[in-house]
Design an enzyme around this catalytic site. Structure first.
Site, PDB file in Angstrom:
ATOM      1  N   ASP A 192       0.739  -3.362   8.378  1.00 44.50           N
ATOM      2  CA  ASP A 192       2.048  -2.738   8.602  1.00 44.50           C
ATOM      3  C   ASP A 192       2.378  -1.762   7.472  1.00 44.50           C
ATOM      4  OD1 ASP A 192       2.576  -4.010  11.014  1.00 44.50           O
ATOM      5  OD2 ASP A 192       3.520  -5.739  10.060  1.00 44.50           O
ATOM      6  N   GLU A 193       2.031  -2.148   6.232  1.00 46.82           N
ATOM      7  CA  GLU A 193       2.225  -1.229   5.104  1.00 46.82           C
ATOM      8  C   GLU A 193       1.387   0.030   5.299  1.00 46.82           C
ATOM      9  OE1 GLU A 193       1.200  -3.372   1.608  1.00 46.82           O
ATOM     10  OE2 GLU A 193       2.901  -4.751   1.734  1.00 46.82           O
ATOM     11  N   LEU A 194       0.156  -0.150   5.796  1.00 51.19           N
ATOM     12  CA  LEU A 194      -0.733   0.991   6.004  1.00 51.19           C
ATOM     13  C   LEU A 194      -0.161   1.942   7.056  1.00 51.19           C
ATOM     14  CD1 LEU A 194      -3.550   1.908   4.924  1.00 51.19           C
ATOM     15  CD2 LEU A 194      -4.504   0.992   7.037  1.00 51.19           C
TER      16      LEU A 194
END
Length: 571
Positions: free
Chosen positions: A429-431
């Site tokens: 999700d951060e990516l």
């Protein structure tokens, strides 16, 4: 084909073009249109004649995989091109999360009462396609062209008609490997190592091994000098010439580079390639391509005019013989990086607490990284007074929006891909957020492959791919989220990739005074186009930066090709 089949195939038979003394191959696409994990096993009626890669595996729900069927080289044509051989595929539903390595022959045993679906394919021999004979403009149809290639790959000895170029002649040949360019050109700069990159393309259906050697081994070296090019793929080779102390007379060079290549067994790797494989004395014929080495005049960049100096005055900067960046070059790096990482603003969290502006966001998975490679990277950045964010700064249990704010406040993100990376939906999700910021031009993302084969990682192979598939199954009710993960991975993988070895970084960690130079190299990669503009380098000019020291036992080569930067790290 019935609609209730566990797996569907894109071919109803296996067809091999008959070419003597050459392996043939045929690819099959296996599609699973069910909501189950489906395991498969492939076997043939003549295992010594055919091999299937992979022969066992698991196809995830609503997905597909490709299988390659390889036929060994025939020494003589079969009578009437008849073939009675067959290929059998067995498949069955297995437990969610089952991996390829867990598939066994016992799972498909009818005697054990296992329900197994079977599909049988006929193997058919067909005539190979006949390429059209090229006809040069101005010649009568069917007449012999006047051009001939006396030395394969030697462009200077080819007469080319107006409608057929050198590249066209090479492309139309039956060479195992196509090498581009057709000669090796080095710009002559005294006391500097220079390099030239070659692209090796395999347009056949075979695995092709290659070996490179030169007529002057002390003067040139090739990386890699041996390897295997997979079917329908390519690889890049770097040829490096040692620094010249004086200019050669009339810029003439008689040196040559020889490439030997031959078809090898499927799944052969670079470490399996030996000199004996190319030995004519041992009866191993190999295809050879000779490339001329040519000296060329380096492009002349416009003379930089420093403020307060007269136009045309000699620049103070020079690059020392050991290949390290000169003082002027380091100053230039700093001038690019300091604006990115200075004058840090502050931000306020949801509780009204003032926080520092995070300028580098590190995205990774696992305590083993935190205590080794990430620890090194954080120390290196802090020595340069760069604010770094890792999850050790934040309270555990915070929501993703809080992490997204940290990404938005960052200028550079380092995504460290390890085997365990795809275990974490948070990392992915951060990516996705990093990709969004990158596409808006607000973030530079530097991918690092930690103890991973970058190519295998990009193809979602090994533990990295298995973990991702398990996560896909766990979140199968959120297909849009899964799609965003895959798009983010593909987008970031298209950037530069650094391959990391923790043993080397442990050495550097003991001597932190050397890390700032390495850090600048890492961070500057994505700003290389700006450096090119400042120094007057053009995209056709190959810039080589070598970093050597007693501490760092490997070289880092950086050179742009068509706005791309390739990094080779090797002993």
């Amino acid at each position: 084909m019935s609609t209730d089949e566990l797996l569907t195939f894109d071919h109803v038979d296996i067809r091999f073009p008959i070419e003597l003394n050459k392996q043939g191959s045929c690819s099959l696409n296996l599609t699973n249109k069910t909501d189950n994990y489906v395991a498969f096993k492939a076997q043939t009626t003549k295992p010594k004649m055919y091999c299937v890669k992979p022969s066992v595996g698991v196809v995830l729900p609503r997905s597909s995989c490709e299988v390659l069927v390889v036929m060994q080289a025939l020494k003589e044509a079969p009578a009437d091109r008849q073939c009675k051989d067959k290929l059998l595929f067995q498949c069955k539903v297995v437990e969610p999360g089952t991996m390829d390595k867990e598939v066994t022959s016992e799972m498909f045993s009818k005697e054990a009462g296992h329900r197994v679906e079977e599909t049988i394919f006929k193997i058919i021999y067909v005539a190979p396609p006949q390429p059209q004979s090229p006809v040069q403009e101005g010649l009568e149809d069917g007449s012999s062209p006047s051009a001939s290639v006396s030395d394969k790959g030697n462009a200077s000895e080819v007469f080319v008609g107006p409608s057929v170029g050198i590249v066209d002649l090479i492309r139309m040949s039956d060479e195992l490997l196509i090498i581009d360019p057709v000669d090796v050109q080095f710009p002559i700069e005294l006391n500097k190592k220079v390099s030239c990159s070659l692209n090796l393309t395999n347009k056949t259906e075979n695995y092709v091994a290659f070996k490179a050697k030169t007529t002057n081994a002390k003067k040139y070296y090739v990386r890699p000098n041996v390897g295997v090019v997979l079917p329908r793929s390519s690889c890049e080779v770097l040829v490096i010439m040692q620094a010249l102390k004086e200019a050669p007379a009339d810029m003439q060079c008689r040196d040559k580079l020889l490439f030997q290549c031959k078809v090898v067994e499927p799944e052969t790797t670079a470490k399996d390639v030996t000199s004996e494989m190319f030995s004519k004395e041992a009866g191993h014929p190999a295809e050879e391509t000779r490339l001329k080495v040519m000296y060329v005049t380096p492009p002349q960049p416009p003379s930089p005019v420093q403020e307060g100096t007269e136009e045309g005055s000699s620049p103070r900067a020079s690059v020392s013989d050991n290949g390290n960046a000169s003082e002027a070059f380091v100053d230039m790096l700093r001038s690019l990086l300091v604006p990115l990482f200075s004058n840090a603003a502050s931000s306020t969290d949801d509780h009204g607490i003032t926080l520092p502006q995070y300028q580098v966001f590190i995205n990774f998975r696992g305590d083993e990284l935190r205590n080794s490679f990430v620890g090194f990277l954080v120390k290196a950045m802090r020595l340069e007074k760069i604010n770094v964010f890792t999850d050790e700064v934040e309270l555990r249990g915070t929501n993703l929006n809080y992490l997204f704010r940290r990404i938005e406040e960052s200028r550079v993100a380092v995504a460290i891909f390890s085997e365990r990376y795809t275990e974490s939906c948070w990392c992915l999700d951060e990516l996705v957020k990093m990709k969004e910021q990158m596409e808006q031009g607000k973030l530079v993302v530097v991918p690092v492959f930690y103890r991973l084969n970058a190519t295998a990682c990009k193809r979602f192979m090994g533990a990295f791919g298995d973990n991702l598939r398990n996560l896909e199954w766990e979140y199968r009710s959120e297909p849009e989220r899964i799609q965003k993960w895959k798009e983010a991975l593909s987008s970031v993988f298209s950037n530069i990739g650094l391959t990391s070895d923790i043993r080397r970084y442990n050495l550097i960690n003991k001597n932190m005074d050397h890390t700032s130079e390495f850090l600048y190299i890492v961070l500057i990669l994505n700003f290389f186009s700006e450096i090119s503009d400042m120094t007057g380098l053009t995209t056709s000019y190959q810039f080589l930066l070598m970093m050597k020291s007693n501490l760092i036992s490997y070289d880092i080569y950086i050179y742009p090709t068509k706005f791309c930067v390739n990094v080779f790290i090797g002993v």
